[in-house]
Design a protein around this motif. Structure first.
Motif, PDB file in Angstrom:
ATOM      1  N   GLU A   3       0.825  -1.199   0.000  1.00 49.43           N
ATOM      2  CA  GLU A   3       0.000   0.000   0.000  1.00 49.43           C
ATOM      3  C   GLU A   3       0.864   1.256   0.000  1.00 49.43           C
ATOM      4  O   GLU A   3       0.538   2.252  -0.646  1.00 49.43           O
ATOM      5  CB  GLU A   3      -0.934  -0.009   1.207  1.00 49.43           C
ATOM      6  CG  GLU A   3      -2.023  -1.083   1.102  1.00 49.43           C
ATOM      7  CD  GLU A   3      -2.851  -1.193   2.368  1.00 49.43           C
ATOM      8  OE1 GLU A   3      -2.413  -0.631   3.401  1.00 49.43           O
ATOM      9  OE2 GLU A   3      -3.909  -1.838   2.330  1.00 49.43           O
ATOM     10  N   ASP A   4       1.988   1.214   0.730  1.00 45.71           N
ATOM     11  CA  ASP A   4       2.901   2.355   0.734  1.00 45.71           C
ATOM     12  C   ASP A   4       3.459   2.602  -0.659  1.00 45.71           C
ATOM     13  O   ASP A   4       3.577   3.748  -1.108  1.00 45.71           O
ATOM     14  CB  ASP A   4       4.062   2.114   1.709  1.00 45.71           C
ATOM     15  CG  ASP A   4       3.611   2.150   3.167  1.00 45.71           C
ATOM     16  OD1 ASP A   4       2.515   2.677   3.425  1.00 45.71           O
ATOM     17  OD2 ASP A   4       4.354   1.652   4.026  1.00 45.71           O
TER      18      ASP A   4
ATOM     19  N   ASP B 285      -5.620   8.635   7.260  1.00 40.55           N
ATOM     20  CA  ASP B 285      -4.518   8.089   6.482  1.00 40.55           C
ATOM     21  C   ASP B 285      -3.462   9.194   6.451  1.00 40.55           C
ATOM     22  O   ASP B 285      -3.448  10.051   5.574  1.00 40.55           O
ATOM     23  CB  ASP B 285      -4.972   7.725   5.063  1.00 40.55           C
ATOM     24  CG  ASP B 285      -3.874   7.056   4.241  1.00 40.55           C
ATOM     25  OD1 ASP B 285      -2.681   7.259   4.558  1.00 40.55           O
ATOM     26  OD2 ASP B 285      -4.201   6.361   3.262  1.00 40.55           O
TER      27      ASP B 285
ATOM     28  N   SER C  17     -17.165   4.596   7.244  1.00 39.34           N
ATOM     29  CA  SER C  17     -15.944   4.611   8.046  1.00 39.34           C
ATOM     30  C   SER C  17     -16.257   4.029   9.417  1.00 39.34           C
ATOM     31  O   SER C  17     -17.165   4.501  10.112  1.00 39.34           O
ATOM     32  CB  SER C  17     -15.428   6.045   8.194  1.00 39.34           C
ATOM     33  OG  SER C  17     -14.541   6.168   9.284  1.00 39.34           O
TER      34      SER C  17
ATOM     35  N   LEU D 126      -1.411   9.758   3.279  1.00 38.94           N
ATOM     36  CA  LEU D 126      -2.108  10.422   2.176  1.00 38.94           C
ATOM     37  C   LEU D 126      -2.215  11.921   2.434  1.00 38.94           C
ATOM     38  O   LEU D 126      -1.988  12.741   1.531  1.00 38.94           O
ATOM     39  CB  LEU D 126      -3.495   9.809   1.992  1.00 38.94           C
ATOM     40  CG  LEU D 126      -4.284  10.238   0.752  1.00 38.94           C
ATOM     41  CD1 LEU D 126      -3.545   9.857  -0.520  1.00 38.94           C
ATOM     42  CD2 LEU D 126      -5.673   9.587   0.767  1.00 38.94           C
TER      43      LEU D 126
ATOM     44  N   SER E  54     -10.943   9.515   6.415  1.00 40.40           N
ATOM     45  CA  SER E  54     -11.150   8.497   5.393  1.00 40.40           C
ATOM     46  C   SER E  54     -12.638   8.230   5.202  1.00 40.40           C
ATOM     47  O   SER E  54     -13.401   8.163   6.177  1.00 40.40           O
ATOM     48  CB  SER E  54     -10.440   7.198   5.780  1.00 40.40           C
ATOM     49  OG  SER E  54      -9.051   7.415   5.879  1.00 40.40           O
TER      50      SER E  54
ATOM     51  N   GLY F  66      -7.378  11.814   3.280  1.00 40.89           N
ATOM     52  CA  GLY F  66      -6.384  11.384   4.261  1.00 40.89           C
ATOM     53  C   GLY F  66      -6.750  11.798   5.670  1.00 40.89           C
ATOM     54  O   GLY F  66      -6.515  11.060   6.638  1.00 40.89           O
TER      55      GLY F  66
END
Length: 406
Positions: free
Chosen positions: A6-7, A202, A391, A205, A194, A191
């Motif tokens: 994901e990174d 996040d 969420s 982000l 979310s 980010g």
């Protein structure tokens, strides 16, 4: 492995896409190639290990996909056109190494093409460059996911039919700067809160949006709205460490420990807001940044200057009306005037079928009902908001509020 992948997607995929688009011109074909490279990585890296230079790996695989697509084409005129355009598909323009520099901002400018409407520019770029899902983008625009999917598909088709070539077309015009600011703002918001999943924030982000906004400001150092946007992001992000508790549950602004806010970020954000307000025409991001500065400089929730915030939101609604502005205007109206005055705004929003499906509108309406003393009505609205929330932290918070009956 999953976190590492994901990174890589967040950090490297947009830069690979930007480099390919700048080289080969077709955003749709390059996006397809990058997506196929990511699928290959998801299959191979768990077995073979993550490469030392993930970006170079993705670049090589994506480029080969593009090469294979061209070689498999039976249309000679297409191949001849590529040759005449000076595109070489038989050599690797990066010689197996990572592309130099950071192409993400350039790709944002490329996708803000005048052939598209503003809404399509933003939606397409959020999907292609920032890697947000269609559902995340739909949430940001207050529209159903199916509607957003159709909008993104139409944008790609428009570019194909118009024969848009993105190579060397990354001029930072006023129109494109405006579109990129909007995109970065939406990326930051995703980010910071979310739209789905188990985590409220996040941080990676949000930090990436701040980094790119700093780059954008270096590209246009005198642009007061970009200053305002960066100030807004810094002031808002200064609260990130206090927005959840040790369990990951949401902590609302009124209950946050302000001593733990990032005061260096607040100081920088305030300086940017002050510079922006005197350096050019006042725009929506400057007004939002000024609101964020008022919140940041209040020592306690009770000391917040709500009349000033209400005045700024009224200015913002005239300048840049929209559902998100109206929701915040309702809160400011309730705090500076009366809960009933704020409820009049949220009721009008809930009359809109599209907004009646948005959990944040119901959540704000519930808070205002609670302030007005209608606890049963508030509980019902909190419950409705919880059923609509995607969420998990927001859903838990809304359920907790719904259960707080006398």
């Amino acid at each position: 492995m999953k976190a590492r992948f994901e990174d890589v997607v967040a950090r490297d995929a947009p830069r690979v896409l930007g480099a390919l688009v700048r080289r080969y011109g077709s955003v749709a074909d390059c996006e397809d190639a990058v997506q196929l490279a990511l699928m290959a990585a998801l299959q191979q890296w768990p077995l073979e290990g993550t490469p030392t230079d993930p970006r170079a790996w993705l670049m090589t695989v994506a480029r080969r996909r593009l090469v294979d697509d061209v070689r498999s084409s039976t249309a000679r005129k297409d191949r001849e056109s590529l040759h005449l355009a000076g595109v070489s598909w038989t050599t690797d323009p990066f010689d197996g190494a990572s592309p130099a520099g950071d192409d993400t901002l350039s790709c944002l400018l490329l996708c803000s093409n005048p052939a598209l409407s503003r809404a399509s520019q933003v939606a397409l770029t959020l999907r292609v460059v920032s890697g947000l899902t269609t559902a995340q983008i739909a949430s940001a625009f207050f529209v159903p996911e199916s509607t957003m999917g159709q909008r993104i598909s139409r944008a790609k088709n428009t570019l194909r039919k118009a024969g848009v070539d993105f190579r060397d077309d990354n001029r930072a015009t006023d129109e494109r700067l405006s579109a990129v600011r909007h995109i970065l703002y939406l990326v930051f918001n995703e980010g910071y809160t979310s739209s789905g999943g188990q985590a409220l924030l996040d941080v990676g982000l949000a930090s990436e949006a701040i980094r790119l906004t700093r780059q954008l400001l270096r590209t246009a150092p005198g642009d007061s709205e970009t200053m305002g946007l960066l100030g807004l992001m810094l002031l808002t992000h200064s609260r990130a460490a206090t927005r959840t508790d040790e369990r990951g549950d949401l902590v609302v602004l009124a209950e946050q420990d302000r001593s733990r806010w990032d005061h260096d970020a607040i100081a920088e954000g305030v300086r940017l807001v002050e510079r922006a307000l005197v350096s050019g025409p006042v725009g929506p991001f400057q007004i939002q940044a000024a609101i964020a500065a008022i919140h940041a400089e209040a020592r306690t929730w009770a000391e917040t200057d709500w009349p000033q915030i209400l005045l700024l939101y009224e200015m913002l609604e005239k300048m840049n009306p929209g559902p998100a502005v109206s929701v915040n205007l309702a809160v400011a109206t309730a705090m500076a005037d009366t809960p009933e005055a704020g409820l009049a705004i949220t009721r009008s929003l809930l009359d809109d079928p599209a907004l009646s499906r948005n959990h944040r509108v119901h959540g704000v309406h519930a808070h205002l009902l609670s302030m007005a003393g209608d606890l049963d009505g508030a509980a019902a609205c909190f419950s409705r908001a919880a059923t609509l929330a995607t969420s998990a932290p927001e859903q838990r918070y809304l359920l907790k509020m719904a259960a707080q009956r006398p």
